[in-house]
Each structure stands twice: as structure tokens, then as C-alpha cells.
Design a protein around this motif. Sequence first.
Motif, mmCIF file in Angstrom:
data_model
loop_
_atom_site.group_PDB
_atom_site.id
_atom_site.type_symbol
_atom_site.label_atom_id
_atom_site.label_comp_id
_atom_site.label_asym_id
_atom_site.label_seq_id
_atom_site.Cartn_x
_atom_site.Cartn_y
_atom_site.Cartn_z
ATOM 1 N N GLY A 262 -2.678 1.371 -37.679
ATOM 2 C CA GLY A 262 -3.546 2.396 -38.277
ATOM 3 C C GLY A 262 -4.557 1.804 -39.232
ATOM 4 O O GLY A 262 -5.602 2.390 -39.478
ATOM 5 N N GLY A 263 -4.229 0.623 -39.795
ATOM 6 C CA GLY A 263 -5.158 -0.046 -40.704
ATOM 7 C C GLY A 263 -5.560 0.857 -41.854
ATOM 8 O O GLY A 263 -4.754 1.652 -42.351
ATOM 9 N N VAL A 338 -11.224 -4.764 -43.154
ATOM 10 C CA VAL A 338 -11.586 -5.168 -44.517
ATOM 11 C C VAL A 338 -10.509 -4.658 -45.470
ATOM 12 O O VAL A 338 -9.682 -3.838 -45.095
ATOM 13 C CB VAL A 338 -12.935 -4.516 -44.928
ATOM 14 N N ASP A 530 -14.711 -2.846 -38.568
ATOM 15 C CA ASP A 530 -15.308 -3.099 -39.885
ATOM 16 C C ASP A 530 -15.545 -4.574 -40.178
ATOM 17 O O ASP A 530 -16.318 -4.903 -41.080
ATOM 18 C CB ASP A 530 -14.378 -2.544 -40.983
#
Length: 560
Positions: A262-263, A338, A530
Motif C-alpha cells: 500500500g505504501g 518517497v 513517485d
Amino acid sequence: MANPVIVTVDDEPQVRNAVERDLRQKYGADYRIIATGSGAEALDAVRQLKERNDPVALFLVDQLMPGMSGTEFLAQALKLYPEARRVLLTAYADTEAAIASINSLGLDYYLMKPWDPPEQNLYPVLDDLLNHWAATVAVPYDGIRVAGTLWSAKCHNTKDFLARNGVPYQWLDIEADAPTRELVEAVNKEEHRVPVVFFPDGTVLVEPDNRTLADKIGMRTQAAQTFYDLIIVGAGPAGLGAAVYGASEGLRIVMIEQEATGGQAGTSALIENYLGFPRGLSGADLAQRATMQARRFGAEILIAQEVTRVGMEGRYRVVVLGDGTRLCGHTLLIATGVSVRKLEVPGIEPLTGAGVYYGAPITEAVHCKGQDVFVVGGANSAGQAALHLSRYASKVTLLVRGSALDKRGSAKQAFAMSHYLVEQINATANIGVLLQTEVSAVEGGKRLEAITIRNKASGKSETLPAWAMFILIGAVPHTSLVSGMVDRNLAGFIRTGPDMRDGPTSRSWTLKRDPFLLETSVPGIFAAGDVRQGAIPRVAAAVGQGGMVVSFVHEYLKTV
Ligand SMILES: Cc1cc2nc3c(=O)[nH]c(=O)nc-3n(C[C@H](O)[C@H](O)[C@H](O)COP(=O)(O)OP(=O)(O)OC[C@H]3O[C@@H](n4cnc5c(N)ncnc54)[C@H](O)[C@@H]3O)c2cc1C
């Protein structure tokens, strides 16, 4: 759930056997009977029961025992099970001690030996006590329990790891829960180490790292094969997108994730702008759905494994994991995203995890009930965090460097807050916004106590009491794993496809064909989401790029 337990202690074997026999006969179907020969032995058994969170309904204990008397044992055991019913077995001569402990220990009953016939002298008393216990005591939690203190960075990490991976657990604050404090002290001996994690099978882990937790919970941490068509580093939306599309099209895929699938999106309380979900959905929900989908198509997902290095061996692309494992593949996708930029102000370092938090308030929001909290940042993630916290905290103050919420504040703040979030913030009574404001210092002892803020326009500073501060102030790319290998811009973001015209690759690219749109300076190594130069930080953008990479992988595979 395990049957509740009756613990009986008697040093005389004949009496012990008789008590055990009578208890089993009447209560054996509904209760587990544990019979021990000394207070010390019984205390060990009781500690083990508490570690598994098995319920103890009753202590039936002989008073006169060598080493530790019945009342001495009860004084210790009741610290762990204060709600258990307590009965002393006494001879005529020790009734004094029993009567004294009615007050000191809250003794429920004392029974004179011998108690024959039990139908008359034992069962009626125990029936009453056990029925009352069953009616008044809550069923204990029989999952994973995490015990620690609210203001410990290690406890925060453990809770975060479990929550983000969708593993249910119960949080036990040892400063507020005496029996758990007692248990943690017994496990730790002389040291003060938290968190202590208790598993239903009796396993206890002290200050475990994520990998140890993942192994214990049964998450996959090791790859099943050594060679893949596509190795994906990072299981955020970009990685998940590539895993779903790639595996559904028959590619052999392994995806490696250091924290949780899911980050960043997985930490979002409510994603309202993702196509197809008109009422929005939580990041955790989206992550779980996508993870299931990727697994269903056959992608392998490793959790709690960090890729430390990326390399090449002849025609193959290689990743090295934190534990030294090497995996090879035809192609590689860097989807490492990130993380939040650090706020560099005096006093912040020791309070990180103890009232100062980076990223979304997933696990801590509930502990902010009735408190004043701050959110630092002016982009969507900060807006979402403020809205989420406003359900718990009495007041949330959003500290924004820019002069308006829906306006870019600085070169570092690449995106202003979306209009729909600005409207919701303006309509929420307990959210305040301080514009042109920055944090200049934080203070606290064991935990955050105050922050100093400065108004950039007036130059005025003030110090305000603060329960918690959540920082969401821009991004730093995770690209150290490809340093020296793949072209990056000065800020560390990866150049791909046409962007490489500005970098050194324009000279070093030797293939006749142009790089694919999402290909890096090394053929066969792709980047999405990202982590790319010029990326638009949106879930849909990352998922879309993950899907696109798969078609470039197919093209690339035709050439190897
Ligand atoms: C709180 C919050 C709320 C947001 N809300 C929205 C929203 O409502 N709508 C929207 O469109 N966007 C939202 N965003 C932005 C969106 O979440 C991101 O743009 C998106 O998650 C980027 O996806 P990604 O896959 O590129 O990277 P990430 O989501 O950052 O995922 C990268 C993953 O790679 C892993 N990783 C990194 N390095 C390694 C390594 N060396 N080894 C193994 N794994 C590694 C990380 O642990 C991480 O899980 C939000 C962001 C935040 C922080």
C-alpha cells in the motif's frame, strides 16, 4: 477461546489429588484444571497463562504450605489476575490467617478440610463463585497483544507495522494497566524493554524487529524461486499495479516490500479521488484489495525485506536483500516511492515517536482523544491527516508555510491542497489553520510537551502546549539502492524515458532503440510512481504507470 482455568495449589500429594479429582469431575468439561504442589510452581504456571492471555476463573489454594503460604501466593497471583475468584483451603488451626485475608486479599471464601462430600461442602460454593465470575468478567482478547508505553518510538513502530499489514492486535499501556506492567516486568527481569509482544500460542517477543514479527505471524519473507521475469521493489500503488497486471498476463513476478503493502497510500485515512469509489475508500482497504488481487494472479509478495542494492550479472538484473539473499530476473521495476522529509528544528530528534510523528496518524489518532494536536504541512496528505485527527482531538491546528491552503507555498511544496479538502477543513469546527507559520523548536522530557511556532510575516514567535505533532512536509525519494547505477536528478529522483535527454544517459545509452517511456538509464530496469523525476503524487498516476511498465517489460523480453 481457551477454556477458563481453575488453579489449585496444595503441597500434600494426597490432598492435591483429591482436590484435582473433585474439580475435574464437576468442572472438567468447561474449565481447565491446573494442580500444582507449591506456590512457586503455581506462580510460574500463572505467568505462562497470562502471557497467553488465558482466563483464570478461580484460585483454590491451601494456606499452610512450606516456602510460600496460600495467602502469600494469592497476593502475587492476584496482581496478574485481579478478577479471579479466590478460595483458601484451611485446617481448623489456620482459620485466623483466612479471616485476616478476607480484607487484605478480598478472599471470597475459605473452606475447611476435609470438604467431603463435595456435593455438599465444595460444589455449591464454587458454583456460586464461578457463575459470578463468568457473568461479570469480560472475555479476554485472544489475539496478539502489544504491551508498552505510549511514548516509545519502538512501540509506535511495532503498532504501525501490525496495523499497516492488517494484523489485528490489542494495545496494552503498561502505565495504565497494572497486571500487564507486572507481566512485562517479569518477562524483562531487571531491564526496561518495550514493546513486549504476546502471542496466543504463548510465544513472547521483546523489542522485535519487523522481520522477526513478520516471520512469527507467518507472512512470506523468503522468495520461492531464484529467478523471475520481473522483480518489483516496493509494494505501493505503482508496485501493486505492476504486480496485478504483470501476474495476470502470466509473468513470473516477485514483489519485495520493506514495510507494508500500500505504501504511502496505505496510510491514507480516506482516498476520495480514486476512480470508481464515489464515497472514497481507506488506503488500508485499497492496499488489502490490491494485495489479494496480485496474490490471486500468482505474484509472490515478500514483506519486511529491504532491497539494499541493485546490480547486473550479464544479461540479468539482480537485487540483494537486507539478509544477503540475491534474486535474479530478466527485468526490474523500482517503485520505491518517497518518504516524508524530516523537519530539522532544535529538540526534535529525541521526541520522534514520542509525540512527534512523521506521516499519517494511523495508529496514534485514537490516543489524541480530547487533546490539542498539530499537523505540519500544506499538501493533501496534511489535509487528510488534520481531518482524520479532528474526529479524536479536541483541537487540530494545521501549520502551513504558504499564504493560502490552495496555493503553492514554496518551491519545495510542489502541490497545493485539493479544493475538496480545503472545503472540508474550512467546514470542520475544531480545525484551525495558521498560514505563513513554521515550527522553530520543540520541547519535552519523556514526550512532546510544547512547540514554538514563528509567523514568517510578523516574525513573532510563541510557544504552545502540544500533545502530538504530525509532520507531512514534502518528499525524499528512496533511491539509494540504485545509486551509481541508474541516472538520478540532483534531488535523487530517477530519470526515465525522454527525461534522460537532460542527463548523462543521452551519451551512455548504447542501444539502437530509444529507452521506453518508463525505462531508466539501464535497459531492463524501469521506474514508476513517485520515485520518478516529475512524478505527480497521485494513487491513480502510480497505479497507471505500474500497469504501463508491464507492456514495456513484454517488449523488452522480446529482445532477450
Ligand atoms: C497520508 C497520505 C495521503 C495521500 N492521499 C492521497 C489521495 O487521497 N489521493 C491520491 O491520489 N494520492 C494520495 N497520496 C499520494 C499517494 O499515496 C502516492 O502518490 C502514491 O502512494 C505513490 O505510490 P508509489 O507506489 O509510487 O510509492 P509509495 O506509495 O511511496 O510506495 C513505495 C513502497 O516502496 C517501499 N520501499 C521503499 N524502498 C524500499 C526498499 N529499498 N526495499 C523494499 N521496499 C521499499 C516503501 O516501503 C513503500 O511501501 C497520499 C499520500 C500520503 C502520504
